[in-house]
Design a protein around this motif. Structure first.
Motif, PDB file in Angstrom:
ATOM      1  N   ILE A  43     -46.113  70.465 -80.125  1.00  0.00           N
ATOM      2  CA  ILE A  43     -46.695  69.431 -79.266  1.00  0.00           C
ATOM      3  C   ILE A  43     -45.609  68.785 -78.405  1.00  0.00           C
ATOM      4  N   SER A  44     -44.464  68.522 -78.974  1.00  0.00           N
ATOM      5  CA  SER A  44     -43.363  67.934 -78.212  1.00  0.00           C
ATOM      6  C   SER A  44     -42.939  68.856 -77.067  1.00  0.00           C
ATOM      7  N   ALA A  45     -42.814  70.138 -77.347  1.00  0.00           N
ATOM      8  CA  ALA A  45     -42.470  71.110 -76.300  1.00  0.00           C
ATOM      9  C   ALA A  45     -43.596  71.201 -75.271  1.00  0.00           C
ATOM     10  N   GLY A  46     -44.838  71.111 -75.734  1.00  0.00           N
ATOM     11  CA  GLY A  46     -45.988  71.132 -74.826  1.00  0.00           C
ATOM     12  C   GLY A  46     -46.014  69.926 -73.907  1.00  0.00           C
ATOM     13  N   TYR A  47     -45.631  68.761 -74.433  1.00  0.00           N
ATOM     14  CA  TYR A  47     -45.527  67.565 -73.592  1.00  0.00           C
ATOM     15  C   TYR A  47     -44.540  67.808 -72.454  1.00  0.00           C
ATOM     16  N   ASP A  48     -43.426  68.457 -72.771  1.00  0.00           N
ATOM     17  CA  ASP A  48     -42.439  68.767 -71.729  1.00  0.00           C
ATOM     18  C   ASP A  48     -43.036  69.673 -70.662  1.00  0.00           C
ATOM     19  N   TYR A  55     -43.306  66.516 -61.719  1.00  0.00           N
ATOM     20  CA  TYR A  55     -41.939  66.728 -61.237  1.00  0.00           C
ATOM     21  C   TYR A  55     -41.890  67.929 -60.291  1.00  0.00           C
ATOM     22  N   TYR A  56     -42.577  69.005 -60.672  1.00  0.00           N
ATOM     23  CA  TYR A  56     -42.612  70.233 -59.870  1.00  0.00           C
ATOM     24  C   TYR A  56     -43.168  69.957 -58.470  1.00  0.00           C
ATOM     25  N   PHE A  57     -44.241  69.186 -58.397  1.00  0.00           N
ATOM     26  CA  PHE A  57     -44.846  68.886 -57.104  1.00  0.00           C
ATOM     27  C   PHE A  57     -44.082  67.811 -56.343  1.00  0.00           C
ATOM     28  N   PRO A  63     -49.929  62.461 -58.799  1.00  0.00           N
ATOM     29  CA  PRO A  63     -50.522  63.050 -60.006  1.00  0.00           C
ATOM     30  C   PRO A  63     -52.034  63.249 -59.910  1.00  0.00           C
ATOM     31  N   GLY A  64     -52.747  62.328 -59.254  1.00  0.00           N
ATOM     32  CA  GLY A  64     -54.192  62.452 -59.116  1.00  0.00           C
ATOM     33  C   GLY A  64     -54.633  63.617 -58.246  1.00  0.00           C
ATOM     34  N   ASP A  65     -53.691  64.207 -57.516  1.00  0.00           N
ATOM     35  CA  ASP A  65     -53.985  65.381 -56.683  1.00  0.00           C
ATOM     36  C   ASP A  65     -53.769  66.684 -57.436  1.00  0.00           C
ATOM     37  N   ILE A  66     -53.258  66.607 -58.651  1.00  0.00           N
ATOM     38  CA  ILE A  66     -52.908  67.807 -59.417  1.00  0.00           C
ATOM     39  C   ILE A  66     -53.995  68.092 -60.446  1.00  0.00           C
ATOM     40  N   ALA A  67     -54.657  69.225 -60.289  1.00  0.00           N
ATOM     41  CA  ALA A  67     -55.630  69.683 -61.284  1.00  0.00           C
ATOM     42  C   ALA A  67     -54.897  70.605 -62.247  1.00  0.00           C
TER      43      ALA A  67
END
Length: 82
Positions: A43-48, A55-57, A63-67
Motif C-alpha cells: 500500500i505504501s508503494a502504491g501510494y507513491d 507530479y507527472y502532469f 488534480p481534478g482534470d486527471i482521471a
C-alpha cells in the motif's frame, strides 16, 4: 487494496474512472507486488505510484482534470490515467 489506492487518489483531488484500463489509457510500468512481504508495504508503494500522477502532469493539469483507475492483475498493480 485497490480500493485503498483509489480512495487515496480521490483524496488528492483526482477523478476515479472505472472504465480506464491499460487498453484505453496511459499507464506507467506496473508495481510488482511479489517482492513485498506485507500488505502495508504494498500500500505504501502504491501510494507513491498514485501520488506520482499529479507530479507527472505538473502545471499542465489540476488534480481534478486527471482521471485515473487502479487495476490489480497477476501480482501487478497498474495506475492508469486518462
Amino acid at each position: 487494496m485497490t480500493i485503498t489506492l483509489i480512495n487515496y487518489g480521490c483524496s488528492l483531488g483526482m477523478v476515479y474512472n472505472s472504465s480506464l484500463n491499460t487498453g484505453n489509457g496511459g499507464w506507467f510500468p506496473p508495481l510488482d507486488v511479489s517482492g513485498y512481504s506485507d500488505t502495508d508495504s504494498v500500500i505504501s508503494a502504491g501510494y507513491d505510484e498514485v501520488g506520482y500522477l499529479p507530479y507527472y502532469f505538473g502545471s499542465s493539469a489540476e488534480p481534478g482534470d486527471i482521471a485515473f483507475n487502479v487495476i490489480a492483475s497477476n501480482n501487478q498493480i497498474y495506475v492508469v490515467y486518462g
